[in-house]
Motif scaffolding. Structure first.
Motif, PDB file in Angstrom:
ATOM      1  N   PRO A 160     -86.006  -9.725  -0.677  1.00  0.00           N
ATOM      2  CA  PRO A 160     -84.661 -10.274  -1.418  1.00  0.00           C
ATOM      3  C   PRO A 160     -83.790  -8.813  -0.921  1.00  0.00           C
ATOM      4  O   PRO A 160     -84.075  -7.829  -0.912  1.00  0.00           O
ATOM      5  CB  PRO A 160     -85.153  -9.870  -2.810  1.00  0.00           C
ATOM      6  N   LYS A 161     -82.618  -9.325  -0.838  1.00  0.00           N
ATOM      7  CA  LYS A 161     -81.441  -8.209  -0.544  1.00  0.00           C
ATOM      8  C   LYS A 161     -80.661  -8.525  -1.812  1.00  0.00           C
ATOM      9  O   LYS A 161     -79.976  -9.417  -2.089  1.00  0.00           O
ATOM     10  CB  LYS A 161     -80.697  -8.537   0.808  1.00  0.00           C
ATOM     11  N   ILE A 162     -80.730  -7.398  -2.650  1.00  0.00           N
ATOM     12  CA  ILE A 162     -79.961  -7.440  -3.864  1.00  0.00           C
ATOM     13  C   ILE A 162     -78.405  -6.848  -3.912  1.00  0.00           C
ATOM     14  O   ILE A 162     -78.603  -5.524  -3.399  1.00  0.00           O
ATOM     15  CB  ILE A 162     -80.584  -6.856  -5.020  1.00  0.00           C
ATOM     16  N   GLU A 163     -77.425  -7.504  -4.017  1.00  0.00           N
ATOM     17  CA  GLU A 163     -76.074  -6.809  -4.238  1.00  0.00           C
ATOM     18  C   GLU A 163     -75.552  -6.778  -5.531  1.00  0.00           C
ATOM     19  O   GLU A 163     -75.475  -7.943  -6.399  1.00  0.00           O
ATOM     20  CB  GLU A 163     -75.218  -7.504  -3.254  1.00  0.00           C
ATOM     21  N   ILE A 164     -74.996  -5.722  -6.168  1.00  0.00           N
ATOM     22  CA  ILE A 164     -74.246  -5.701  -7.392  1.00  0.00           C
ATOM     23  C   ILE A 164     -72.739  -6.117  -7.273  1.00  0.00           C
ATOM     24  O   ILE A 164     -72.110  -5.578  -6.249  1.00  0.00           O
ATOM     25  CB  ILE A 164     -74.262  -4.297  -7.924  1.00  0.00           C
ATOM     26  N   VAL A 165     -72.432  -7.103  -7.817  1.00  0.00           N
ATOM     27  CA  VAL A 165     -71.015  -7.440  -7.445  1.00  0.00           C
ATOM     28  C   VAL A 165     -70.171  -7.266  -8.497  1.00  0.00           C
ATOM     29  O   VAL A 165     -68.822  -7.410  -8.266  1.00  0.00           O
ATOM     30  CB  VAL A 165     -71.076  -9.048  -7.067  1.00  0.00           C
ATOM     31  N   GLY A 166     -70.425  -6.943  -9.728  1.00  0.00           N
ATOM     32  CA  GLY A 166     -69.383  -6.547 -10.639  1.00  0.00           C
ATOM     33  C   GLY A 166     -70.147  -6.341 -12.116  1.00  0.00           C
ATOM     34  O   GLY A 166     -71.352  -6.325 -12.148  1.00  0.00           O
ATOM     35  N   ARG A 167     -69.435  -5.983 -13.167  1.00  0.00           N
ATOM     36  CA  ARG A 167     -69.827  -5.861 -14.459  1.00  0.00           C
ATOM     37  C   ARG A 167     -69.453  -7.174 -15.319  1.00  0.00           C
ATOM     38  O   ARG A 167     -68.328  -7.358 -15.254  1.00  0.00           O
ATOM     39  CB  ARG A 167     -69.149  -4.562 -14.959  1.00  0.00           C
ATOM     40  N   VAL A 168     -70.755  -7.554 -16.104  1.00  0.00           N
ATOM     41  CA  VAL A 168     -70.214  -8.473 -16.972  1.00  0.00           C
ATOM     42  C   VAL A 168     -69.542  -8.216 -18.201  1.00  0.00           C
ATOM     43  O   VAL A 168     -68.841  -8.946 -18.726  1.00  0.00           O
ATOM     44  CB  VAL A 168     -71.406  -9.265 -17.187  1.00  0.00           C
ATOM     45  N   ASP A 169     -69.819  -6.994 -18.618  1.00  0.00           N
ATOM     46  CA  ASP A 169     -69.066  -6.623 -19.900  1.00  0.00           C
ATOM     47  C   ASP A 169     -67.640  -6.090 -19.732  1.00  0.00           C
ATOM     48  O   ASP A 169     -67.727  -5.606 -18.619  1.00  0.00           O
ATOM     49  CB  ASP A 169     -69.908  -5.512 -20.651  1.00  0.00           C
ATOM     50  N   LYS A 170     -66.811  -5.858 -20.533  1.00  0.00           N
ATOM     51  CA  LYS A 170     -65.510  -5.679 -20.453  1.00  0.00           C
ATOM     52  C   LYS A 170     -65.239  -4.107 -20.621  1.00  0.00           C
ATOM     53  O   LYS A 170     -63.884  -3.814 -20.922  1.00  0.00           O
ATOM     54  CB  LYS A 170     -64.797  -6.400 -21.478  1.00  0.00           C
ATOM     55  N   LYS A 171     -66.349  -3.152 -20.358  1.00  0.00           N
ATOM     56  CA  LYS A 171     -65.717  -1.797 -20.735  1.00  0.00           C
ATOM     57  C   LYS A 171     -65.294  -1.289 -19.479  1.00  0.00           C
ATOM     58  O   LYS A 171     -65.864  -1.648 -18.378  1.00  0.00           O
ATOM     59  CB  LYS A 171     -67.078  -1.099 -21.371  1.00  0.00           C
ATOM     60  N   ILE A 172     -64.457  -0.412 -19.552  1.00  0.00           N
ATOM     61  CA  ILE A 172     -64.055   0.714 -18.492  1.00  0.00           C
ATOM     62  C   ILE A 172     -64.927   1.550 -18.166  1.00  0.00           C
ATOM     63  O   ILE A 172     -65.876   1.959 -18.777  1.00  0.00           O
ATOM     64  CB  ILE A 172     -62.658   1.405 -18.956  1.00  0.00           C
ATOM     65  N   PHE A 173     -65.225   1.634 -16.696  1.00  0.00           N
ATOM     66  CA  PHE A 173     -66.265   2.467 -15.829  1.00  0.00           C
ATOM     67  C   PHE A 173     -65.620   3.919 -16.531  1.00  0.00           C
ATOM     68  O   PHE A 173     -64.559   4.502 -16.516  1.00  0.00           O
ATOM     69  CB  PHE A 173     -66.043   2.253 -14.366  1.00  0.00           C
ATOM     70  N   ASP A 174     -66.841   4.951 -17.033  1.00  0.00           N
ATOM     71  CA  ASP A 174     -66.784   6.116 -17.469  1.00  0.00           C
ATOM     72  C   ASP A 174     -66.900   7.023 -16.230  1.00  0.00           C
ATOM     73  O   ASP A 174     -68.010   7.343 -15.969  1.00  0.00           O
ATOM     74  CB  ASP A 174     -67.736   6.311 -18.560  1.00  0.00           C
ATOM     75  N   HIS A 175     -65.799   7.623 -15.840  1.00  0.00           N
ATOM     76  CA  HIS A 175     -65.825   8.394 -14.541  1.00  0.00           C
ATOM     77  C   HIS A 175     -66.297   9.952 -15.172  1.00  0.00           C
ATOM     78  O   HIS A 175     -67.189  10.317 -14.270  1.00  0.00           O
ATOM     79  CB  HIS A 175     -64.395   8.537 -14.130  1.00  0.00           C
ATOM     80  N   ASP A 176     -66.069  10.150 -16.476  1.00  0.00           N
ATOM     81  CA  ASP A 176     -66.455  11.548 -16.851  1.00  0.00           C
ATOM     82  C   ASP A 176     -68.045  11.536 -16.852  1.00  0.00           C
ATOM     83  O   ASP A 176     -68.663  12.522 -16.693  1.00  0.00           O
ATOM     84  CB  ASP A 176     -66.045  11.747 -18.221  1.00  0.00           C
ATOM     85  N   LYS A 177     -68.647  10.297 -17.368  1.00  0.00           N
ATOM     86  CA  LYS A 177     -69.973  10.129 -17.367  1.00  0.00           C
ATOM     87  C   LYS A 177     -70.611  10.425 -15.968  1.00  0.00           C
ATOM     88  O   LYS A 177     -71.847  11.075 -15.681  1.00  0.00           O
ATOM     89  CB  LYS A 177     -70.334   8.957 -18.070  1.00  0.00           C
ATOM     90  N   LYS A 178     -69.851   9.706 -15.046  1.00  0.00           N
ATOM     91  CA  LYS A 178     -70.343   9.784 -13.575  1.00  0.00           C
ATOM     92  C   LYS A 178     -70.320  11.434 -13.198  1.00  0.00           C
ATOM     93  O   LYS A 178     -71.392  11.715 -12.497  1.00  0.00           O
ATOM     94  CB  LYS A 178     -69.477   9.009 -12.696  1.00  0.00           C
ATOM     95  N   VAL A 179     -69.361  12.026 -13.344  1.00  0.00           N
ATOM     96  CA  VAL A 179     -69.403  13.219 -12.879  1.00  0.00           C
ATOM     97  C   VAL A 179     -70.562  14.198 -13.870  1.00  0.00           C
ATOM     98  O   VAL A 179     -71.078  14.737 -13.306  1.00  0.00           O
ATOM     99  CB  VAL A 179     -67.943  13.968 -13.334  1.00  0.00           C
ATOM    100  N   PHE A 180     -70.643  13.916 -14.945  1.00  0.00           N
ATOM    101  CA  PHE A 180     -71.736  14.394 -15.587  1.00  0.00           C
ATOM    102  C   PHE A 180     -73.141  14.317 -14.939  1.00  0.00           C
ATOM    103  O   PHE A 180     -73.953  15.030 -14.762  1.00  0.00           O
ATOM    104  CB  PHE A 180     -71.888  14.294 -17.059  1.00  0.00           C
TER     105      PHE A 180
END
Length: 156
Positions: free
Chosen positions: A113-133
């Motif tokens: 299997p080749k799995i590709e993430i295509v998007g988010r199902v929930d409506k929350k905004i991506f947390d860039h501060d958490k990514k940095v952390f």
């Protein structure tokens, strides 16, 4: 000679290549998951290191169950999509690629299997501060330097 303006049934003048002024139609991913948002962000790599670790755990467990014997592909796909959706809020697609042996010959009846993430199902905004952390604190456990991200993009 000028190109005549195209009009839709409501009389709106449409730019070249646009068939209708209506909202874009839902594609198969939106129909399967309800509505998938943040697709362009996912294409830019907006996924947390902690989410990558959770994905690895999901598929490691599935490999233990499915990896050593023949299995129903539809069952595998259904479980993978349901778990990614319910546990992480991610929409995925699965494509099957042929497996080759050490000599380059295709092994008949075997696929990976080749799995590709295509998007988010929930409506929350991506947390860039958490990514940095997560990046600066090596949540993924890559063993690189930790600290702040410098303006040139390096860690220090």
């Amino acid at each position: 000679m000028p190109v005549p303006d195209r009009q839709d049934s409501s009389g709106l003048i449409l730019p070249p290549g646009v068939q209708s002024a209506a909202a874009p139609t839902r594609d198969y991913i939106d129909r399967e998951y309800g509505e998938v948002g943040q697709r362009s962000e996912m294409a830019q790599g907006d996924i947390l290191d902690s989410e990558i670790l959770q994905l690895e755990a999901i598929f490691a467990g599935m490999q233990d169950r499915y990896g050593i014997k023949a299995f129903n592909v539809e069952e595998f796909e259904r479980e993978a999509k349901e778990r990614c959706h319910s546990e992480l809020g991610l929409a995925i697609t699965i494509a099957w690629k042929k497996v080759v042996d050490g000599t380059g010959r295709v092994i008949e009846g075997v696929a990976s299997p080749k799995i590709e993430i295509v998007g988010r199902v929930d409506k929350k905004i991506f947390d860039h501060d958490k990514k940095v952390f997560e990046v600066t604190h090596d949540v993924a456990g890559l063993g690189g330097p930790t600290g702040v991200i410098k303006s040139d993009g390096t860690l220090g």
